[in-house]
Design a protein around this motif. Sequence first.
Motif, PDB file in Angstrom:
ATOM      1  N   PRO A 165     -27.433 -41.756 -34.902  1.00 20.81           N
ATOM      2  CA  PRO A 165     -26.022 -41.348 -34.948  1.00 20.81           C
ATOM      3  C   PRO A 165     -25.189 -42.144 -35.950  1.00 20.81           C
ATOM      4  O   PRO A 165     -24.068 -41.746 -36.255  1.00 20.81           O
ATOM      5  CB  PRO A 165     -25.543 -41.588 -33.516  1.00 20.81           C
ATOM      6  N   PHE A 166     -25.714 -43.274 -36.451  1.00 20.30           N
ATOM      7  CA  PHE A 166     -25.008 -44.038 -37.473  1.00 20.30           C
ATOM      8  C   PHE A 166     -25.497 -43.652 -38.873  1.00 20.30           C
ATOM      9  O   PHE A 166     -25.279 -44.376 -39.845  1.00 20.30           O
ATOM     10  CB  PHE A 166     -25.199 -45.548 -37.264  1.00 20.30           C
ATOM     11  N   PHE A 167     -26.144 -42.493 -38.978  1.00 18.95           N
ATOM     12  CA  PHE A 167     -26.725 -42.069 -40.244  1.00 18.95           C
ATOM     13  C   PHE A 167     -25.660 -41.872 -41.319  1.00 18.95           C
ATOM     14  O   PHE A 167     -25.951 -42.012 -42.510  1.00 18.95           O
ATOM     15  CB  PHE A 167     -27.513 -40.764 -40.053  1.00 18.95           C
ATOM     16  N   ASN A 168     -24.431 -41.534 -40.946  1.00 18.73           N
ATOM     17  CA  ASN A 168     -23.386 -41.339 -41.948  1.00 18.73           C
ATOM     18  C   ASN A 168     -23.169 -42.586 -42.789  1.00 18.73           C
ATOM     19  O   ASN A 168     -22.774 -42.495 -43.954  1.00 18.73           O
ATOM     20  CB  ASN A 168     -22.074 -40.925 -41.273  1.00 18.73           C
ATOM     21  N   ASP A 169     -23.422 -43.758 -42.198  1.00 17.86           N
ATOM     22  CA  ASP A 169     -23.325 -44.989 -42.979  1.00 17.86           C
ATOM     23  C   ASP A 169     -24.452 -45.049 -44.014  1.00 17.86           C
ATOM     24  O   ASP A 169     -24.257 -45.510 -45.136  1.00 17.86           O
ATOM     25  CB  ASP A 169     -23.403 -46.212 -42.046  1.00 17.86           C
ATOM     26  N   PHE A 170     -25.611 -44.567 -43.634  1.00 19.54           N
ATOM     27  CA  PHE A 170     -26.740 -44.521 -44.557  1.00 19.54           C
ATOM     28  C   PHE A 170     -26.502 -43.499 -45.669  1.00 19.54           C
ATOM     29  O   PHE A 170     -27.009 -43.645 -46.782  1.00 19.54           O
ATOM     30  CB  PHE A 170     -28.019 -44.167 -43.791  1.00 19.54           C
ATOM     31  N   LEU A 171     -25.679 -42.496 -45.358  1.00 20.58           N
ATOM     32  CA  LEU A 171     -25.375 -41.458 -46.342  1.00 20.58           C
ATOM     33  C   LEU A 171     -24.656 -42.055 -47.551  1.00 20.58           C
ATOM     34  O   LEU A 171     -24.806 -41.575 -48.677  1.00 20.58           O
ATOM     35  CB  LEU A 171     -24.509 -40.376 -45.695  1.00 20.58           C
ATOM     36  N   GLY A 172     -23.871 -43.112 -47.331  1.00 16.74           N
ATOM     37  CA  GLY A 172     -23.225 -43.793 -48.449  1.00 16.74           C
ATOM     38  C   GLY A 172     -24.233 -44.384 -49.408  1.00 16.74           C
ATOM     39  O   GLY A 172     -24.046 -44.380 -50.629  1.00 16.74           O
ATOM     40  N   LEU A 173     -25.337 -44.882 -48.852  1.00 16.16           N
ATOM     41  CA  LEU A 173     -26.409 -45.427 -49.691  1.00 16.16           C
ATOM     42  C   LEU A 173     -27.106 -44.320 -50.470  1.00 16.16           C
ATOM     43  O   LEU A 173     -27.417 -44.476 -51.659  1.00 16.16           O
ATOM     44  CB  LEU A 173     -27.416 -46.171 -48.806  1.00 16.16           C
ATOM     45  N   LEU A 174     -27.337 -43.171 -49.817  1.00 18.17           N
ATOM     46  CA  LEU A 174     -27.935 -42.037 -50.523  1.00 18.17           C
ATOM     47  C   LEU A 174     -27.018 -41.542 -51.641  1.00 18.17           C
ATOM     48  O   LEU A 174     -27.473 -41.194 -52.733  1.00 18.17           O
ATOM     49  CB  LEU A 174     -28.204 -40.884 -49.547  1.00 18.17           C
ATOM     50  N   GLY A 175     -25.717 -41.528 -51.362  1.00 18.38           N
ATOM     51  CA  GLY A 175     -24.759 -41.114 -52.375  1.00 18.38           C
ATOM     52  C   GLY A 175     -24.772 -42.037 -53.575  1.00 18.38           C
ATOM     53  O   GLY A 175     -24.723 -41.584 -54.725  1.00 18.38           O
ATOM     54  N   ALA A 176     -24.868 -43.340 -53.314  1.00 16.67           N
ATOM     55  CA  ALA A 176     -24.925 -44.313 -54.404  1.00 16.67           C
ATOM     56  C   ALA A 176     -26.185 -44.134 -55.230  1.00 16.67           C
ATOM     57  O   ALA A 176     -26.175 -44.262 -56.458  1.00 16.67           O
ATOM     58  CB  ALA A 176     -24.865 -45.733 -53.830  1.00 16.67           C
ATOM     59  N   ALA A 177     -27.294 -43.822 -54.561  1.00 20.60           N
ATOM     60  CA  ALA A 177     -28.568 -43.680 -55.256  1.00 20.60           C
ATOM     61  C   ALA A 177     -28.628 -42.423 -56.115  1.00 20.60           C
ATOM     62  O   ALA A 177     -29.309 -42.385 -57.145  1.00 20.60           O
ATOM     63  CB  ALA A 177     -29.710 -43.671 -54.242  1.00 20.60           C
ATOM     64  N   SER A 178     -27.911 -41.362 -55.714  1.00 19.24           N
ATOM     65  CA  SER A 178     -28.001 -40.085 -56.432  1.00 19.24           C
ATOM     66  C   SER A 178     -26.825 -39.837 -57.370  1.00 19.24           C
ATOM     67  O   SER A 178     -26.925 -38.998 -58.268  1.00 19.24           O
ATOM     68  CB  SER A 178     -28.105 -38.930 -55.435  1.00 19.24           C
ATOM     69  N   PHE A 179     -25.699 -40.529 -57.184  1.00 15.10           N
ATOM     70  CA  PHE A 179     -24.517 -40.267 -58.002  1.00 15.10           C
ATOM     71  C   PHE A 179     -24.791 -40.478 -59.481  1.00 15.10           C
ATOM     72  O   PHE A 179     -24.521 -39.594 -60.310  1.00 15.10           O
ATOM     73  CB  PHE A 179     -23.352 -41.159 -57.554  1.00 15.10           C
ATOM     74  N   TRP A 180     -25.309 -41.631 -59.838  1.00 12.18           N
ATOM     75  CA  TRP A 180     -25.491 -41.927 -61.262  1.00 12.18           C
ATOM     76  C   TRP A 180     -26.494 -40.999 -61.945  1.00 12.18           C
ATOM     77  O   TRP A 180     -26.158 -40.387 -62.973  1.00 12.18           O
ATOM     78  CB  TRP A 180     -25.892 -43.394 -61.468  1.00 12.18           C
TER      79      TRP A 180
END
Length: 483
Positions: free
Chosen positions: A405-420
Amino acid sequence: MTGQFQKSSMYMEHNPAIVENGDFRKNLDDDGRPKRTGTWVTASAHIITAVIGSGVLSLAWAIAQLGWVAGPAVLMAFSFITYFTSTLLADCYRSPDPVHGKRNYTYMDVVRANLGGRKVQLCGLAQYGNLIGVTIGYTITASISMVAVKRSNCFHKHGHHVKCRTSNNPFMIIFACIQILLSQIPNFHKLSWLSILAAVMSFAYSSIGLGLSVAKVIAGPHARTTLTGATVGIDVSASEKVWKTFQAIGDIAFAYAYSTVLVEIQDTLKSPPAENKAMKRATSIGITTTTVFYVLCGCVGYAAFGNDAPGNFLTGFGFYEPFWLVDLANICIAIHLIGAYQVFCQPIFGFVESQCAKRWPESKFINSEHAVNLPFHGAYCFNSFRLVWRTAYVVMTAILAMLFPFFNDFLGLLGAASFWPLTVYFPIEMYIARTKMPRFSFTWTWMKILSWVCLVISLVSAAAAIQGLATDVKKYKPFQTEQ
């Protein structure tokens, strides 16, 4: 009418008019696939649905970390960066010529046609990893909004001091059941009505949040705001200021990104006008609309709550009353996320189904479709593999959402990895390759500088996301729904 025929389930639908007229060519595009019917209006709806998520309601928190000077400046900077790189990517849909060249149906196809090599695998890993993460995150976020409706009514009935805790799991199951039905929509081309509905919902809850914030500012007392955001020693410690600043910059950067679905959206557009021209118009409208809402919700929300702005002022209960209006806003969020989930999972469905069709071209389970007449719909192509695989995917995302249920915090890491790589690096590198731009020329130099600056932002945002994830995991308590 029932029948059976062999074809790829991702791209083709049975159309009785084609069979009856016996003329396939006038119903097909230049690549032999059914004529595309999308316009800049439907593309704009897809973009707005993909970009304006419930994260718009957390921008007040991001502005609170950065302050009145840096906050709006960062919002405007990333709106320009996203628009610029999106126009570069739009020119890559056809190659080598952006108007008359061969179509590329996915982001991986675009990278394969312009760059090739291992970069294709890197693109696929970043794109589909991010899409899977987003669909899991949306399952969690939608359930939080549904729970917020129940809690809002509880607070109204029993008072704000009551805990009113509720499990998210039943609402995740409800969300998954809805997605199982909607996932049978064959492809992106048939998704326009859902995207338009979702875009309307995003405008609705953003406007409600904006209106409530304006009312709070007018009613007073005035919240404490500063030019530099949260104050060290008063609101946060020095280390927290650094981490939260990095996290806020990352949140704003990722809030604009929609490159993971841009090519698939462009593949729905009819021609003429040229697809890249229509896509650039849709991008301009989508990013402009998004920026207006982001600046208004972020800045007015910061004015309303000051440096104590909550992560989400609707589900985080920055507002309790009028409870019915807060309920309506949260219902709009849930409906929007139902549509947004489909926008982000359709590329995953298409990729898996097209790869399976290539791998097992003789399999009737994968390739055979049965045309059946549905009430109020007409002919619908039923495919066994599509039903089983898409249902399994939705169930998997729901289970993962309930387990983490705290996966949304992990989503920030996925966003950082894919943004660039997806939003900045690949569009710039493909533009340089297509135009055969001389190394160290003026344009080459500033494009490279832009790419490296965005890489640094992604790296520091990833570090902040890891730090925030570690903190939130330690604080996690079962059945806690506050965000």
